[in-house]
Design an enzyme around this catalytic site. Structure first.
Site, PDB file in Angstrom:
ATOM      1  N   LEU A 247     -16.876  79.801  46.718  1.00  0.00           N
ATOM      2  CA  LEU A 247     -18.068  79.232  46.101  1.00  0.00           C
ATOM      3  C   LEU A 247     -17.693  78.242  45.022  1.00  0.00           C
ATOM      4  O   LEU A 247     -16.943  78.577  44.091  1.00  0.00           O
ATOM      5  CB  LEU A 247     -18.934  80.349  45.517  1.00  0.00           C
ATOM      6  CG  LEU A 247     -19.313  81.473  46.486  1.00  0.00           C
ATOM      7  CD1 LEU A 247     -20.135  82.527  45.775  1.00  0.00           C
ATOM      8  CD2 LEU A 247     -20.064  80.925  47.692  1.00  0.00           C
ATOM      9  N   ASP A 289     -14.923  85.409  44.782  1.00  0.00           N
ATOM     10  CA  ASP A 289     -15.983  84.612  45.416  1.00  0.00           C
ATOM     11  C   ASP A 289     -15.529  84.082  46.769  1.00  0.00           C
ATOM     12  O   ASP A 289     -16.003  83.039  47.220  1.00  0.00           O
ATOM     13  CB  ASP A 289     -16.408  83.463  44.499  1.00  0.00           C
ATOM     14  CG  ASP A 289     -15.291  82.450  44.257  1.00  0.00           C
ATOM     15  OD1 ASP A 289     -14.123  82.791  44.523  1.00  0.00           O
ATOM     16  OD2 ASP A 289     -15.589  81.326  43.803  1.00  0.00           O
TER      17      ASP A 289
END
Length: 372
Positions: A247, A289
């Site tokens: 991300l 992430d």
């Protein structure tokens, strides 16, 4: 409008069912050319000029062409965009109108030809109608509200004309065709119920026991086990795609709003990723992430690109986390393989390298833009 992480499961299942309408355009193209061929032969074999036959044939060809063009025009959006239920409903209606229109015109054309004293043409029409109904059952079977009416519109008028003729051959044809229509409709309904349950099961992630504690996604070990169990069986002759993604913008969210918001964001991302993949594929959280998606049984490498674009569009939609409206993006590295015996860790490593190569290229482009 931001996608909600609490979007009802039924809505996400519905979106996946609508996506299936646009998955394969080839049968519609084949049907268009098959009808053109049949129309040309019947026109040439007709003993005299028949304006109604020509009008119905031309109208049917135009409807078939419209059906193909509409599917092609909206296919990318249907397969890659992040869709909510109203958007999926609009796509379903866009697909349904030309689809049902062609079915109705095909039915009228077939009935008119059956009324004509051209026995050879009757055989051609039956082949065309049976092929059409088979294509409907396989191509749109997950949406019975489109599939069943289309089959009835296409073959119903010919059944009626056969019954009106009242000779034993045509009455037998009407009875047999009606029985096949009923059986095909039942099969479509049963397939819809089965696939709907399977999609719901996959979206709820109840098929895997080993999960990430925060997002409830499968973890790295579950991903490895699922790959080893399914690579050979789901993809005996197809391609396998491995996507590695992280991300962009997640760390600033953590730093600005705190880890509670960051954790809620990861949970929302996981929910969207579940809704983006197909039945039989898998998404897992690798840590932090970072996430991985594996696609099985692909026919073409560009199908992997379609999913990557869909994931990118899904993550790019704003997230509502408590009182905060959070926007992030994702970078994805993708590897497509034909070797079902290749180790997953090597595929993940290669996909990770492609991910960071894309990041470097993106940063380099941004630096050049700033310099300019």
């Amino acid at each position: 409008m931001p996608l909600s992480s609490t979007e009802p499961l039924n809505d996400r299942v519905y979106v996946e069912l609508v996506r299936s309408l646009y998955a394969n355009i080839t049968p519609a193209v084949i049907m268009m050319f098959a009808f053109m061929l049949a129309f040309g032969i019947i026109w040439l074999e007709s003993p005299e000029f028949d304006p109604l036959l020509i009008a119905l044939g031309v109208a049917s060809m135009l409807a078939s062409l419209t059906r193909v063009l509409v599917t092609a025009a909206f296919r990318s959006m249907a397969l890659t965009a992040a869709l909510n239920r109203p958007q999926a409903r609009r796509l379903e209606l866009v697909f349904a109108f030309p689809y049902l229109g062609f079915a109705a015109l095909l039915g009228l054309y077939g009935a008119y030809v059956f009324w004509m004293p051209l026995t050879e043409a009757h055989t051609l029409i039956i082949a065309l109608l049976v092929g059409y109904c088979a294509g409907v059952a396989t191509g749109t079977g997950l949406r019975p509200n489109i599939a069943v009416p289309s089959m009835c519109l296409a073959i119903g008028p010919t059944i009626l004309i056969s019954a009106i003729r009242a000779d034993p051959i045509h009455i037998g044809l009407a009875v047999i065709t009606l029985a096949f229509l009923f059986g095909g409709s039942q099969t479509v309904l049963m397939r819809h119920d089965t696939m709907r349950a399977e999609i719901a099961k996959r979206l709820a992630s109840v098929s895997l026991a080993r999960r990430d504690t925060l997002t409830a996604l499968p973890n790295r070990l579950a991903l490895q086990e699922y790959y080893e169990e399914n690579a050979a069986t789901i993809s005996p002759n197809g391609l396998i795609a491995v996507h590695y993604l992280d991300l962009d913008g997640f760390k600033p969210v953590n730093d600005t709003y705190g880890h509670g918001v960051g954790d809620a964001l990861l949970t929302s991302v996981a929910s969207r990723l579940r809704g983006a993949i197909r039945s039989g594929d898998i998404v897992a959280r690798l840590g932090g992430d970072e996430f991985a998606v594996i696609q099985f049984g692909l026919q073409r490498a560009d199908e992997a690109d379609l999913l990557a674009r869909r994931i990118g569009a899904t993550i790019a939609q704003p997230f509502e986390i408590g009182d905060h409206n959070v926007s992030i993006s994702t970078c994805i590295g993708t590897v497509v393989s034909t070797d079902r015996s290749q180790r997953l860790d090597l595929l993940l490593q290669e996909a990770d390298e492609k991910l960071y190569a894309r990041k470097r290229a993106r940063n380099g482009t941004a630096a050049l833009r700033d310099f300019a």
